[in-house]
Design a protein around this motif. Structure first.
Motif, PDB file in Angstrom:
ATOM      1  N   LEU A 113       0.815  -1.217   0.000  1.00 24.19           N
ATOM      2  CA  LEU A 113       0.000   0.000   0.000  1.00 24.19           C
ATOM      3  C   LEU A 113       0.846   1.263   0.000  1.00 24.19           C
ATOM      4  O   LEU A 113       0.420   2.310  -0.496  1.00 24.19           O
ATOM      5  N   LEU A 114       2.050   1.154   0.572  1.00 20.70           N
ATOM      6  CA  LEU A 114       2.906   2.326   0.641  1.00 20.70           C
ATOM      7  C   LEU A 114       3.736   2.531  -0.621  1.00 20.70           C
ATOM      8  O   LEU A 114       4.230   3.647  -0.840  1.00 20.70           O
ATOM      9  N   PHE A 115       3.918   1.470  -1.429  1.00 16.75           N
ATOM     10  CA  PHE A 115       4.786   1.612  -2.593  1.00 16.75           C
ATOM     11  C   PHE A 115       4.072   1.513  -3.932  1.00 16.75           C
ATOM     12  O   PHE A 115       4.413   2.235  -4.871  1.00 16.75           O
ATOM     13  N   VAL A 116       3.101   0.627  -4.053  1.00 18.51           N
ATOM     14  CA  VAL A 116       2.454   0.429  -5.357  1.00 18.51           C
ATOM     15  C   VAL A 116       1.810   1.714  -5.901  1.00 18.51           C
ATOM     16  O   VAL A 116       1.905   2.005  -7.097  1.00 18.51           O
ATOM     17  N   PRO A 117       1.142   2.555  -5.083  1.00 16.94           N
ATOM     18  CA  PRO A 117       0.565   3.788  -5.641  1.00 16.94           C
ATOM     19  C   PRO A 117       1.580   4.707  -6.308  1.00 16.94           C
ATOM     20  O   PRO A 117       1.218   5.532  -7.153  1.00 16.94           O
TER      21      PRO A 117
ATOM     22  N   TRP B 165       1.723   5.511 -10.112  1.00 21.86           N
ATOM     23  CA  TRP B 165       0.862   6.522 -10.750  1.00 21.86           C
ATOM     24  C   TRP B 165       1.204   7.936 -10.267  1.00 21.86           C
ATOM     25  O   TRP B 165       0.390   8.841 -10.376  1.00 21.86           O
ATOM     26  N   LEU B 166       2.414   8.108  -9.735  1.00 18.36           N
ATOM     27  CA  LEU B 166       2.773   9.397  -9.157  1.00 18.36           C
ATOM     28  C   LEU B 166       2.796  10.507 -10.210  1.00 18.36           C
ATOM     29  O   LEU B 166       2.386  11.636  -9.936  1.00 18.36           O
ATOM     30  N   ARG B 167       3.260  10.212 -11.413  1.00 14.91           N
ATOM     31  CA  ARG B 167       3.337  11.243 -12.441  1.00 14.91           C
ATOM     32  C   ARG B 167       1.956  11.686 -12.909  1.00 14.91           C
ATOM     33  O   ARG B 167       1.740  12.866 -13.167  1.00 14.91           O
ATOM     34  N   GLN B 168       1.042  10.730 -13.041  1.00 12.05           N
ATOM     35  CA  GLN B 168      -0.281  11.080 -13.549  1.00 12.05           C
ATOM     36  C   GLN B 168      -1.156  11.739 -12.478  1.00 12.05           C
ATOM     37  O   GLN B 168      -1.858  12.704 -12.772  1.00 12.05           O
ATOM     38  N   ARG B 169      -1.126  11.230 -11.247  1.00 10.01           N
ATOM     39  CA  ARG B 169      -2.012  11.714 -10.174  1.00 10.01           C
ATOM     40  C   ARG B 169      -1.216  11.888  -8.872  1.00 10.01           C
ATOM     41  O   ARG B 169      -1.385  11.105  -7.933  1.00 10.01           O
ATOM     42  N   PRO B 170      -0.365  12.897  -8.810  1.00  2.00           N
ATOM     43  CA  PRO B 170       0.476  13.020  -7.602  1.00  2.00           C
ATOM     44  C   PRO B 170      -0.313  13.304  -6.335  1.00  2.00           C
ATOM     45  O   PRO B 170       0.026  12.773  -5.268  1.00  2.00           O
ATOM     46  N   VAL B 171      -1.363  14.127  -6.415  1.00  4.06           N
ATOM     47  CA  VAL B 171      -2.127  14.452  -5.203  1.00  4.06           C
ATOM     48  C   VAL B 171      -2.853  13.218  -4.688  1.00  4.06           C
ATOM     49  O   VAL B 171      -2.847  12.925  -3.472  1.00  4.06           O
ATOM     50  N   THR B 172      -3.494  12.459  -5.581  1.00  2.00           N
ATOM     51  CA  THR B 172      -4.204  11.246  -5.174  1.00  2.00           C
ATOM     52  C   THR B 172      -3.259  10.238  -4.542  1.00  2.00           C
ATOM     53  O   THR B 172      -3.561   9.631  -3.508  1.00  2.00           O
TER      54      THR B 172
ATOM     55  N   PHE C 105      -0.403  10.860  -3.069  1.00  2.00           N
ATOM     56  CA  PHE C 105       0.035  11.364  -1.764  1.00  2.00           C
ATOM     57  C   PHE C 105      -1.034  11.140  -0.702  1.00  2.00           C
ATOM     58  O   PHE C 105      -0.716  10.776   0.444  1.00  2.00           O
ATOM     59  N   VAL C 106      -2.299  11.363  -1.052  1.00  2.00           N
ATOM     60  CA  VAL C 106      -3.386  11.161  -0.092  1.00  2.00           C
ATOM     61  C   VAL C 106      -3.454   9.696   0.337  1.00  2.00           C
ATOM     62  O   VAL C 106      -3.590   9.374   1.536  1.00  2.00           O
ATOM     63  N   ILE C 107      -3.350   8.773  -0.619  1.00  2.00           N
ATOM     64  CA  ILE C 107      -3.427   7.338  -0.292  1.00  2.00           C
ATOM     65  C   ILE C 107      -2.282   6.934   0.637  1.00  2.00           C
ATOM     66  O   ILE C 107      -2.475   6.256   1.654  1.00  2.00           O
ATOM     67  N   ILE C 108      -1.067   7.353   0.301  1.00  2.00           N
ATOM     68  CA  ILE C 108       0.094   6.966   1.113  1.00  2.00           C
ATOM     69  C   ILE C 108       0.036   7.627   2.486  1.00  2.00           C
ATOM     70  O   ILE C 108       0.361   6.997   3.513  1.00  2.00           O
TER      71      ILE C 108
END
Length: 399
Positions: free
Chosen positions: A59-63, A66-73, A75-78
């Protein structure tokens, strides 16, 4: 070589993200393997178990993929995952470095207000972690960790500023190239105007000669047929010469290779085809017709078509990825209300000089006594609102 590598990474963000995160993921897997079930007690993760502990790492690494496409989302998940980890009493692990990576992604790809929010959230999480680890807070250790976090945050802000600076340089270079091309087109247009004036002089001169010769032939045809025949031969030769000269000059005017268009102008019946073409280009578009459709003059139909075309083209250019558009035509009693809205970048879109699309919209609508409003939406995106009089209200034209 580096330019080609950057271009390839932009085209394949998922593969690039996976390659970039693979060392972190490998170290995390080794960390889980090394910890083992017996050491989970020391880490405070007995409620999770081995599989729950591994799931936390995922959960901490897989998101981050998609960091380039949705950085805010991302960050919120992590951040929420880290907060859940704190609630469960699990001590900070190597996994938690992902929150710093996500914060850097927000700072380097989003406006300053998002970057400030992400930095404050990470500082709050750092304070909670230190409060759990050391109730009598070690100020020096907290200051060191906070300084490291701020260094990463500042690096993200710098990367964002640097990217915007490079985009500005590219935009200025494109503008200079457009201005150069425009100067070349203006020079070509001036030369064609000169040729057109010469063509007018040639045609006027030769037509005048032909008129004089034809008048002379008319007077001489009865008492001097031979002179009349010579005059008509002169008329014929002058006409052929004028035609040859006109063809030569018109050929120069058409030397730019632009083909003449003989197709009929678009109408409302072709709006569905326009929307389908835009959807095929990658922009989701919803098209709605409200009220009772009424027959519009061809000029107004062309105006509506061009406004929709220009607005959707602007969304494709400036809306950014994942944007959507809605086209609404509402028939009223005395006016047609046309709305084209999108949820793209709106006011955050980079400004580009030299465009005349919005000016063209207003000029077209003004011919029918209507009005156009085009501005960013209050919650983001862009909106074009056009009002066209119809029926008796639309018969008048603006002077």
């Amino acid at each position: 070589m580096f330019g080609r590598l950057r271009a390839w990474s932009r085209r394949h963000p998922g593969i690039t993200g996976a390659l970039w995160l693979s060392p972190f993921l490998l170290v995390s897997v080794l960390n889980v393997w090394a910890v083992g079930t017996g050491d989970l007690v020391a880490l405070g993760a007995t409620r999770l178990g081995s599989w729950g502990f591994a799931g936390l790492g995922l959960l901490l690494f897989v998101p981050l993929l998609w960091l380039r496409q949705r950085p805010v989302t991302v960050f919120v998940i992590i951040s929420l995952t880290c907060f859940l980890q704190w609630l469960l009493g699990v001590q900070p692990l190597f996994f938690n470095v992902s929150v710093l990576v996500a914060m850097y992604g927000v700072a380097s790809r989003r406006p300053l207000r998002w970057a400030v929010g992400a930095g404050l959230v990470v500082e709050l999480g750092l304070a909670l972690a230190f409060a759990r680890l050391a109730p009598e807070l070690d100020v020096s250790a907290f200051a060191t960790a906070s300084a490291f976090t701020m260094a990463i945050w500042i690096a993200g802000i710098y990367a964002n500023t640097r990217r915007r600076y490079l985009e500005g340089l590219e935009e200025r270079a494109e503008r200079a190239e457009r201005e150069r091309d425009q100067q070349a087109r203006l020079a070509a247009a001036a030369e064609r105007a000169r040729i057109a004036r010469e063509l007018h002089d040639v045609v006027a001169h030769n037509v005048s000669v032909m008129i004089v010769q034809a008048d002379g032939a008319g007077y001489a045809i009865e008492h001097d047929p031979e002179q009349a025949r010579q005059a008509m031969r002169a008329v014929s030769a002058t006409g052929r010469g004028a035609l040859a000269e006109m063809r030569r000059m018109v050929g120069v005017l058409r030397a730019d290779g632009v083909q003449e268009e003989y197709a009929p102008q678009p109408s409302l019946s072709q709006l569905d085809d326009l929307v389908a073409r835009v959807r095929a280009s990658g922009l989701p578009v919803e098209f709605r017709v409200l009220g009772v459709p009424r027959k519009l003059p061809e000029g107004e139909q062309l105006t509506v078509y061009r406004i929709v075309q220009e607005a959707l083209t602007n969304t494709l250019k400036h809306g950014g990825p994942e944007s959507r558009a809605v086209v609404e035509m509402e028939y009223g009693v005395r006016e047609l209300l046309l709305r084209v809205t999108d949820d793209g970048r709106g006011a955050a879109a980079p400004r580009r000089e030299g465009g005349h699309g919005l000016v063209g919209m207003r000029e077209r609508v003004a011919l029918f006594g209507g009005s156009v409003e085009a501005r960013p939406g209050p919650g983001g995106g862009f909106r074009v609102l056009a009002r066209l009089p119809i029926g008796e209200a639309g018969t008048g034209r603006a002077a």
